[in-house]
Write a protein that holds these residues in place. Structure first.
Motif, PDB file in Angstrom:
ATOM      1  N   ILE A   1     -66.475  75.875 -24.745  1.00 25.09           N
ATOM      2  CA  ILE A   1     -66.748  74.240 -24.385  1.00 25.09           C
ATOM      3  C   ILE A   1     -65.896  73.248 -25.221  1.00 25.09           C
ATOM      4  CG2 ILE A   1     -68.202  72.533 -23.650  1.00 25.09           C
ATOM      5  CD1 ILE A   1     -70.202  74.793 -22.642  1.00 25.09           C
ATOM      6  N   VAL A   2     -66.526  73.517 -26.544  1.00 23.54           N
ATOM      7  CA  VAL A   2     -65.713  72.714 -27.537  1.00 23.54           C
ATOM      8  C   VAL A   2     -64.328  72.389 -27.460  1.00 23.54           C
ATOM      9  CG1 VAL A   2     -65.887  71.930 -29.806  1.00 23.54           C
ATOM     10  CG2 VAL A   2     -68.069  72.457 -28.936  1.00 23.54           C
ATOM     11  N   LYS A   3     -63.666  73.727 -27.437  1.00 23.89           N
ATOM     12  CA  LYS A   3     -62.309  73.837 -27.624  1.00 23.89           C
ATOM     13  C   LYS A   3     -61.552  73.357 -26.389  1.00 23.89           C
ATOM     14  CE  LYS A   3     -62.507  75.580 -32.049  1.00 23.89           C
ATOM     15  NZ  LYS A   3     -62.136  74.575 -32.908  1.00 23.89           N
ATOM     16  N   ALA A   4     -62.197  73.579 -25.336  1.00 23.93           N
ATOM     17  CA  ALA A   4     -61.677  72.969 -24.359  1.00 23.93           C
ATOM     18  C   ALA A   4     -61.667  71.512 -24.029  1.00 23.93           C
ATOM     19  CB  ALA A   4     -62.547  73.492 -22.985  1.00 23.93           C
ATOM     20  N   ILE A   5     -62.913  71.015 -24.635  1.00 21.90           N
ATOM     21  CA  ILE A   5     -62.636  69.382 -24.555  1.00 21.90           C
ATOM     22  C   ILE A   5     -61.696  68.953 -25.640  1.00 21.90           C
ATOM     23  CG2 ILE A   5     -64.213  67.559 -25.364  1.00 21.90           C
ATOM     24  CD1 ILE A   5     -66.649  69.126 -24.525  1.00 21.90           C
ATOM     25  N   PHE A   6     -61.491  69.637 -27.025  1.00 18.97           N
ATOM     26  CA  PHE A   6     -60.496  69.288 -27.787  1.00 18.97           C
ATOM     27  C   PHE A   6     -59.117  69.340 -27.289  1.00 18.97           C
ATOM     28  CE2 PHE A   6     -57.744  69.702 -31.457  1.00 18.97           C
ATOM     29  CZ  PHE A   6     -57.887  68.966 -32.070  1.00 18.97           C
ATOM     30  N   VAL A   7     -58.928  70.357 -26.647  1.00 21.06           N
ATOM     31  CA  VAL A   7     -57.443  70.962 -26.166  1.00 21.06           C
ATOM     32  C   VAL A   7     -57.009  70.175 -25.138  1.00 21.06           C
ATOM     33  CG1 VAL A   7     -55.722  72.585 -25.324  1.00 21.06           C
ATOM     34  CG2 VAL A   7     -57.504  73.133 -27.190  1.00 21.06           C
ATOM     35  N   PHE A   8     -57.846  70.019 -24.161  1.00 25.27           N
ATOM     36  CA  PHE A   8     -57.648  69.286 -22.845  1.00 25.27           C
ATOM     37  C   PHE A   8     -57.929  67.699 -22.702  1.00 25.27           C
ATOM     38  CE2 PHE A   8     -57.785  73.757 -21.813  1.00 25.27           C
ATOM     39  CZ  PHE A   8     -56.597  74.140 -21.397  1.00 25.27           C
ATOM     40  N   GLY A   9     -58.877  67.345 -23.612  1.00 24.37           N
ATOM     41  CA  GLY A   9     -59.242  66.057 -23.694  1.00 24.37           C
ATOM     42  C   GLY A   9     -58.866  64.980 -24.794  1.00 24.37           C
ATOM     43  N   VAL A  10     -59.217  65.603 -26.049  1.00 23.46           N
ATOM     44  CA  VAL A  10     -58.801  65.049 -27.330  1.00 23.46           C
ATOM     45  C   VAL A  10     -57.240  64.879 -27.508  1.00 23.46           C
ATOM     46  CG1 VAL A  10     -59.088  64.839 -29.836  1.00 23.46           C
ATOM     47  CG2 VAL A  10     -60.865  65.558 -28.243  1.00 23.46           C
ATOM     48  N   ILE A  11     -56.665  66.174 -27.531  1.00 27.07           N
ATOM     49  CA  ILE A  11     -55.211  66.125 -27.683  1.00 27.07           C
ATOM     50  C   ILE A  11     -54.501  65.158 -26.774  1.00 27.07           C
ATOM     51  CG2 ILE A  11     -53.103  67.693 -27.461  1.00 27.07           C
ATOM     52  CD1 ILE A  11     -54.593  69.862 -28.784  1.00 27.07           C
ATOM     53  N   PRO A  12     -54.626  65.136 -25.460  1.00 29.89           N
ATOM     54  CA  PRO A  12     -54.009  63.878 -24.611  1.00 29.89           C
ATOM     55  C   PRO A  12     -54.380  62.492 -25.117  1.00 29.89           C
ATOM     56  CG  PRO A  12     -54.879  65.700 -23.461  1.00 29.89           C
ATOM     57  CD  PRO A  12     -55.304  66.189 -24.564  1.00 29.89           C
ATOM     58  N   LEU A  13     -55.391  62.210 -25.383  1.00 30.78           N
ATOM     59  CA  LEU A  13     -55.875  61.210 -26.293  1.00 30.78           C
ATOM     60  C   LEU A  13     -55.003  60.560 -27.264  1.00 30.78           C
ATOM     61  CD1 LEU A  13     -59.495  60.805 -25.873  1.00 30.78           C
ATOM     62  CD2 LEU A  13     -58.078  59.513 -24.454  1.00 30.78           C
ATOM     63  N   LEU A  14     -55.011  61.676 -28.267  1.00 28.75           N
ATOM     64  CA  LEU A  14     -53.867  61.740 -29.304  1.00 28.75           C
ATOM     65  C   LEU A  14     -52.517  61.295 -28.915  1.00 28.75           C
ATOM     66  CD1 LEU A  14     -55.486  64.641 -31.651  1.00 28.75           C
ATOM     67  CD2 LEU A  14     -55.886  61.994 -31.798  1.00 28.75           C
ATOM     68  N   VAL A  15     -52.089  61.761 -28.086  1.00 29.86           N
ATOM     69  CA  VAL A  15     -50.585  61.635 -27.647  1.00 29.86           C
ATOM     70  C   VAL A  15     -50.622  60.336 -27.164  1.00 29.86           C
ATOM     71  CG1 VAL A  15     -48.991  62.390 -25.919  1.00 29.86           C
ATOM     72  CG2 VAL A  15     -50.271  64.180 -26.964  1.00 29.86           C
TER      73      VAL A  15
END
Length: 203
Positions: free
Chosen positions: A125-139
């Motif tokens: 769950i945490v990795k899904a949030i990071f990869v598909f949520g946080v990374i797009p925000l960083l972009v």
């Protein structure tokens, strides 16, 4: 291309990287945001971490930090993503979250979800949030740039790393406990009985 040609190209890249970092990245809002997130993450983690199990938790976190940095560096070297805002101007410039926020999150899950089923669900769950949520925000906020990387591949790698780390650390802890259980037995078996002295033999 010879080694010295490659070295010269690397030096040129370093000069460009350092120049851009000084002019555009250092002390920018994005740069300070990275600092702030890391400080807050460490403060929260230190507040909730189990100090009695700190050694094992830190060992687990160290595994995560090293493996994630290698994983990140490989993707950067392949040109699949990069960072527009770097904490320090290294080449390749790994993300500071590799050795701060990401290991801290993994260590928290490792502490609160010790069983394999809950641990795996938590990591997934945490990795899904990071990869598909946080990374797009960083972009979106111009901290990170993607260049054709498959995020599902990234997700699989980020789940595999803590899973492997837990397997290794749990194995080490099991071996350590097994050794500790054997040591008292060995100590007792090595003791030889001392015959009792009769009264008056000391004189």
């Amino acid at each position: 291309m010879t080694y010295y040609d490659q070295l010269q190209a690397q030096l040129n890249l370093w000069q460009i990287t350092l120049s851009r970092w000084n002019a555009e990245e250092l002390y920018s809002i994005s740069w300070w945001s990275l600092i702030g997130v890391m400080v807050i993450a460490y403060a929260i983690w230190w507040k909730i971490v189990d100090k009695k199990s700190l050694r094992n938790i830190l060992l687990f976190g160290s595994f995560i930090a090293v493996a994630n940095t290698v994983f990140d560096s490989t993707i950067i070297t392949m040109g699949l993503w990069g960072y527009k805002t770097k904490l320090i101007p290294t080449i390749p410039s790994t993300f500071p979250f590799d050795y701060t926020v990401i290991p801290l999150l993994a260590m928290t899950i490792y502490q609160f979800f010790p069983t394999w089923d809950k641990f795996f669900v938590g990591i997934a769950i945490v990795k899904a949030i990071f990869v598909f949520g946080v990374i797009p925000l960083l972009v979106h906020f111009q901290i990170m740039a993607l260049h054709g990387v498959n995020l599902f591949f990234v997700y699989a790698g980020m789940v595999a790393i803590p899973t492997a780390a837990k397997f290794v650390i749990d194995l080490v802890i099991h071996k350590e406990h097994a050794t500790e259980m054997k040591e008292p037995t060995r100590s007792l078996s090595s003791l030889s009985p001392i015959p009792a002295k009769r009264p008056g033999e000391d004189h």
